[in-house]
Design an enzyme around this catalytic site. Structure first.
Site, mmCIF file in Angstrom:
data_model
loop_
_atom_site.group_PDB
_atom_site.id
_atom_site.type_symbol
_atom_site.label_atom_id
_atom_site.label_comp_id
_atom_site.label_asym_id
_atom_site.label_seq_id
_atom_site.Cartn_x
_atom_site.Cartn_y
_atom_site.Cartn_z
ATOM 1 C CB SER A 190 13.153 25.145 -12.776
ATOM 2 O OG SER A 190 14.295 24.435 -13.233
ATOM 3 C CG HIS A 205 14.238 20.806 -10.603
ATOM 4 N ND1 HIS A 205 14.356 19.938 -11.660
ATOM 5 C CD2 HIS A 205 14.405 22.062 -11.130
ATOM 6 C CE1 HIS A 205 14.582 20.617 -12.775
ATOM 7 N NE2 HIS A 205 14.619 21.907 -12.479
#
Length: 314
Positions: free
Chosen positions: A59, A292
């Protein structure tokens, strides 16, 4: 099937020797982040060009939730660092098969729940550039986030409960997981070389999530919802993961891309406008998966890739 058995004795000795050198350097420098090679060439390198570029990864590579999402099953964005790199290089062919949640095992097998084939299947004998970002899910990144953070309205405790959890009994479980992941990364890099022998392989490290500065501790606590006492331990774990990836890249004659150093002042503990990595609750005006990289972070990682590819070989 992946070759995850122990490396031959010579390879183990090489890995241990490189690790020992890295540890000594870390003690001198006061940090575990891998250093970049010095530019000692007398002239600039020619502009790199990749005719057939394949991007593999998880990811952090895919750019989960960053607009525009072009693959919902994998959370892949058209503004992730592979896509930005491809726009700069203008390859004849570009395939990005990165997928959120991917582990090293998913390089070799269809990734559960996505309907996607093994990522290594994207490689061809004429592939000339391969980028890969992997390893965080192998050590349990998502599990660590769940165990070490406290969603609203839970209070954030004092002390270092996360560190105590993962070092109970005198063994650092996360350090052990990093060691166990190393031969898996080595096996993937070996398979990439086997399938695409002409390719320049780059291993892209993880950006800084936690600040290096003590004065940012409260920012980490507020953004990431974690105890201040756990910050040094978790920061060191991320550095150690990057050190392992750098070491395995070196052993495999691949190139390591340091995204940690350029992102240190853009970590998730910094003010919102400065962040390349989001905290627990990203804002709607800059979508990204929690903990993230956001679009700015993917752009920063692409810049690190660009500079690494353009650097003269020494």
């Amino acid at each position: 099937m992946p070759r995850t058995a122990s490396a031959p004795a010579g390879r183990r000795r090489a890995r241990l020797a490189i690790a020992a050198c890295g540890a000594a350097a870390a003690l001198v420098a006061g940090a575990l982040a891998p250093a970049t090679a010095a530019n000692t060439a007398p002239h600039a390198a020619p502009k790199p060009r990749a005719e057939h570029y394949v991007a593999l990864g998880d990811s952090f590579t895919a750019g989960s939730l960053i607009p525009v999402q072009i693959d919902a099953a994998c959370g892949r964005s058209n503004r992730n660092y592979p896509s930005l790199t491809a726009r700069r290089l203008s390859p004849a062919d570009f395939r990005d098969v990165s997928c959120g949640g991917a582990k090293t095992d998913d390089m070799w097998r269809p990734q559960p729940g996505t309907g996607k084939p093994e990522q290594l299947a994207a490689l061809k004998s004429d592939t000339t550039l391969v980028s890969i970002g992997i390893g965080g899910n192998d050590i349990g990144f998502g599990e660590v986030v769940r165990a070490c953070t406290y969603a609203v309205p839970k209070p954030i405790p004092d002390g270092n409960p996360c560190e105590q959890r993962y070092t109970k009994g005198g063994t650092d479980q996360l350090a052990e997981r990093i060691l166990e992941t190393a031969p898996k990364v080595a096996a993937v890099l070996g398979e990439i070389r086997k399938r695409s022998p002409k390719a320049h392989v780059i291993v892209v490290g993880f950006p800084a999530i936690l600040s290096e500065k003590a004065e940012d501790a409260e920012g980490c606590k507020a953004s990431l919802r974690m105890p201040v006492g756990d910050i040094p331990y978790l920061r060191a774990t991320m550095r150690s993961l990057n050190t392992m990836l750098s070491r395995e890249a070196q052993l495999a004659r691949a190139t390591y891309v340091d995204t940690y150093t350029p992102s240190v002042d853009h970590n998730a503990c910094r003010p919102f406008a400065e962040r390349w990595v989001e905290g627990m609750y990203p804002r709607a005006e800059r979508p990204a998966w929690p903990f993230h990289p956001n679009a700015n972070g993917e752009a920063g990682m692409a810049e690190a890739v660009k500079q690494t590819l353009a650097a003269p070989k020494v």
